[in-house]
Design a protein around this motif. Structure first.
Motif, PDB file in Angstrom:
ATOM      1  N   PRO A  97       0.791  -1.239   0.000  1.00 44.17           N
ATOM      2  CA  PRO A  97       0.000   0.000   0.000  1.00 44.17           C
ATOM      3  C   PRO A  97       0.824   1.292   0.000  1.00 44.17           C
ATOM      4  N   PHE A  98       1.999   1.274   0.624  1.00 41.73           N
ATOM      5  CA  PHE A  98       2.827   2.471   0.710  1.00 41.73           C
ATOM      6  C   PHE A  98       4.201   2.185   0.142  1.00 41.73           C
ATOM      7  N   CYS A  99       4.788   3.201  -0.500  1.00 39.02           N
ATOM      8  CA  CYS A  99       6.103   3.027  -1.107  1.00 39.02           C
ATOM      9  C   CYS A  99       6.975   4.246  -0.817  1.00 39.02           C
ATOM     10  N   VAL A 100       8.220   3.979  -0.471  1.00 36.85           N
ATOM     11  CA  VAL A 100       9.217   5.018  -0.231  1.00 36.85           C
ATOM     12  C   VAL A 100      10.323   4.817  -1.245  1.00 36.85           C
ATOM     13  N   LYS A 101      10.761   5.900  -1.880  1.00 39.81           N
ATOM     14  CA  LYS A 101      11.867   5.837  -2.831  1.00 39.81           C
ATOM     15  C   LYS A 101      13.109   6.407  -2.168  1.00 39.81           C
ATOM     16  N   LEU A 102      14.193   5.656  -2.222  1.00 43.41           N
ATOM     17  CA  LEU A 102      15.481   6.108  -1.704  1.00 43.41           C
ATOM     18  C   LEU A 102      16.512   6.041  -2.815  1.00 43.41           C
ATOM     19  N   ARG A 103      17.513   6.885  -2.715  1.00 39.13           N
ATOM     20  CA  ARG A 103      18.631   6.807  -3.668  1.00 39.13           C
ATOM     21  C   ARG A 103      19.433   5.539  -3.386  1.00 39.13           C
ATOM     22  N   SER A 104      19.968   4.950  -4.423  1.00 39.51           N
ATOM     23  CA  SER A 104      20.731   3.713  -4.264  1.00 39.51           C
ATOM     24  C   SER A 104      22.095   3.934  -3.623  1.00 39.51           C
ATOM     25  N   ASP A 105      22.563   5.170  -3.576  1.00 39.65           N
ATOM     26  CA  ASP A 105      23.895   5.429  -3.026  1.00 39.65           C
ATOM     27  C   ASP A 105      23.852   6.014  -1.610  1.00 39.65           C
ATOM     28  N   GLU A 106      22.712   5.975  -0.957  1.00 37.06           N
ATOM     29  CA  GLU A 106      22.585   6.458   0.413  1.00 37.06           C
ATOM     30  C   GLU A 106      21.943   5.373   1.266  1.00 37.06           C
ATOM     31  N   TYR A 107      22.068   5.505   2.575  1.00 34.04           N
ATOM     32  CA  TYR A 107      21.322   4.593   3.438  1.00 34.04           C
ATOM     33  C   TYR A 107      20.900   5.309   4.706  1.00 34.04           C
ATOM     34  N   PHE A 108      19.821   4.806   5.287  1.00 29.19           N
ATOM     35  CA  PHE A 108      19.253   5.365   6.502  1.00 29.19           C
ATOM     36  C   PHE A 108      19.113   4.244   7.521  1.00 29.19           C
ATOM     37  N   GLN A 109      19.583   4.473   8.715  1.00 28.66           N
ATOM     38  CA  GLN A 109      19.498   3.438   9.747  1.00 28.66           C
ATOM     39  C   GLN A 109      18.115   3.339  10.359  1.00 28.66           C
ATOM     40  N   ASP A 110      17.352   4.451  10.338  1.00 30.74           N
ATOM     41  CA  ASP A 110      16.041   4.447  10.970  1.00 30.74           C
ATOM     42  C   ASP A 110      15.013   5.119  10.057  1.00 30.74           C
ATOM     43  N   LEU A 111      14.171   4.315   9.453  1.00 24.43           N
ATOM     44  CA  LEU A 111      13.114   4.835   8.584  1.00 24.43           C
ATOM     45  C   LEU A 111      11.783   5.008   9.319  1.00 24.43           C
ATOM     46  N   LYS A 112      11.780   4.734  10.623  1.00 29.77           N
ATOM     47  CA  LYS A 112      10.533   4.809  11.378  1.00 29.77           C
ATOM     48  C   LYS A 112       9.866   6.184  11.295  1.00 29.77           C
ATOM     49  N   PRO A 113      10.595   7.321  11.416  1.00 32.43           N
ATOM     50  CA  PRO A 113       9.917   8.619  11.305  1.00 32.43           C
ATOM     51  C   PRO A 113       9.227   8.822   9.944  1.00 32.43           C
ATOM     52  N   VAL A 114       9.851   8.364   8.885  1.00 28.72           N
ATOM     53  CA  VAL A 114       9.252   8.485   7.554  1.00 28.72           C
ATOM     54  C   VAL A 114       8.006   7.604   7.462  1.00 28.72           C
ATOM     55  N   ALA A 115       8.133   6.370   7.895  1.00 23.71           N
ATOM     56  CA  ALA A 115       6.997   5.446   7.834  1.00 23.71           C
ATOM     57  C   ALA A 115       5.842   5.933   8.697  1.00 23.71           C
ATOM     58  N   GLN A 116       6.148   6.444   9.874  1.00 22.40           N
ATOM     59  CA  GLN A 116       5.093   6.933  10.764  1.00 22.40           C
ATOM     60  C   GLN A 116       4.378   8.141  10.159  1.00 22.40           C
ATOM     61  N   ALA A 117       5.132   9.025   9.533  1.00 19.57           N
ATOM     62  CA  ALA A 117       4.523  10.186   8.875  1.00 19.57           C
ATOM     63  C   ALA A 117       3.583   9.748   7.751  1.00 19.57           C
ATOM     64  N   ILE A 118       3.972   8.725   7.017  1.00 19.40           N
ATOM     65  CA  ILE A 118       3.121   8.200   5.939  1.00 19.40           C
ATOM     66  C   ILE A 118       1.857   7.578   6.514  1.00 19.40           C
ATOM     67  N   LEU A 119       2.009   6.784   7.559  1.00 19.60           N
ATOM     68  CA  LEU A 119       0.851   6.135   8.156  1.00 19.60           C
ATOM     69  C   LEU A 119      -0.098   7.159   8.799  1.00 19.60           C
ATOM     70  N   ASN A 120       0.454   8.243   9.340  1.00 21.34           N
ATOM     71  CA  ASN A 120      -0.378   9.281   9.953  1.00 21.34           C
ATOM     72  C   ASN A 120      -1.108  10.134   8.910  1.00 21.34           C
ATOM     73  N   ASN A 121      -0.606  10.147   7.689  1.00 23.04           N
ATOM     74  CA  ASN A 121      -1.178  10.955   6.602  1.00 23.04           C
ATOM     75  C   ASN A 121      -1.294  10.117   5.332  1.00 23.04           C
ATOM     76  N   PRO A 122      -2.091   9.067   5.357  1.00 20.09           N
ATOM     77  CA  PRO A 122      -2.096   8.114   4.237  1.00 20.09           C
ATOM     78  C   PRO A 122      -2.608   8.679   2.918  1.00 20.09           C
ATOM     79  N   ASN A 123      -3.314   9.793   2.938  1.00 18.42           N
ATOM     80  CA  ASN A 123      -3.871  10.352   1.698  1.00 18.42           C
ATOM     81  C   ASN A 123      -2.976  11.354   1.031  1.00 18.42           C
ATOM     82  N   LYS A 124      -1.803  11.606   1.577  1.00 18.56           N
ATOM     83  CA  LYS A 124      -0.894  12.581   0.971  1.00 18.56           C
ATOM     84  C   LYS A 124       0.032  11.908  -0.004  1.00 18.56           C
TER      85      LYS A 124
END
Length: 124
Positions: A97-124
């Motif tokens: 249902p939800f998709c996040v695009k990241l650059r292939s040359d970067e990495y993030f140790q914690d995606l929870k803030p991004v995922a939580q923002a998406i779940l809190n605003n699913p229509n954006k």
């Protein structure tokens, strides 16, 4: 956090310093997200083949290679067309249902803030 609702598209070039990509794949795989690697046509095929063999056996991952695009976009020489197409091709493979695009040359140790923002605003 229900990570099974998320696909992540890792889009862009894969260069010879793939350590960030491998770190990101490992982090994402542990979360249980759907991983899609969308890479560019000018990436070294032999290197990609070796990387795919190394990664594919350890992680559940989908791969898509974009078709060649002109290096000029709107009369400007840049790689914007490649970014657009690799993102688009990756999104076409996403099944969650939800998709996040990241650059292939970067990495993030914690995606929870991004995922939580998406779940809190699913229509954006």
């Amino acid at each position: 956090m229900d990570w099974t609702q998320f696909s992540v598209v890792l889009a862009g070039p894969i260069n010879r310093n793939e350590s960030n990509l491998l770190k990101q794949i490992s982090i994402l795989d542990k979360l249980g997200v759907e991983i899609i690697l969308s890479y560019w046509t000018n990436d070294d095929d032999k290197f990609i083949k070796n990387l795919l063999l190394m990664v594919y056996e350890e992680h559940r991952i989908k791969f898509v290679k974009q078709i060649p695009l002109p290096e000029s976009f709107l009369g400007i020489d840049n790689n914007l067309p490649s970014h657009i197409q690799s993102t688009r091709k990756g999104l076409q493979l996403a099944t969650r249902p939800f998709c996040v695009k990241l650059r292939s040359d970067e990495y993030f140790q914690d995606l929870k803030p991004v995922a939580q923002a998406i779940l809190n605003n699913p229509n954006k």
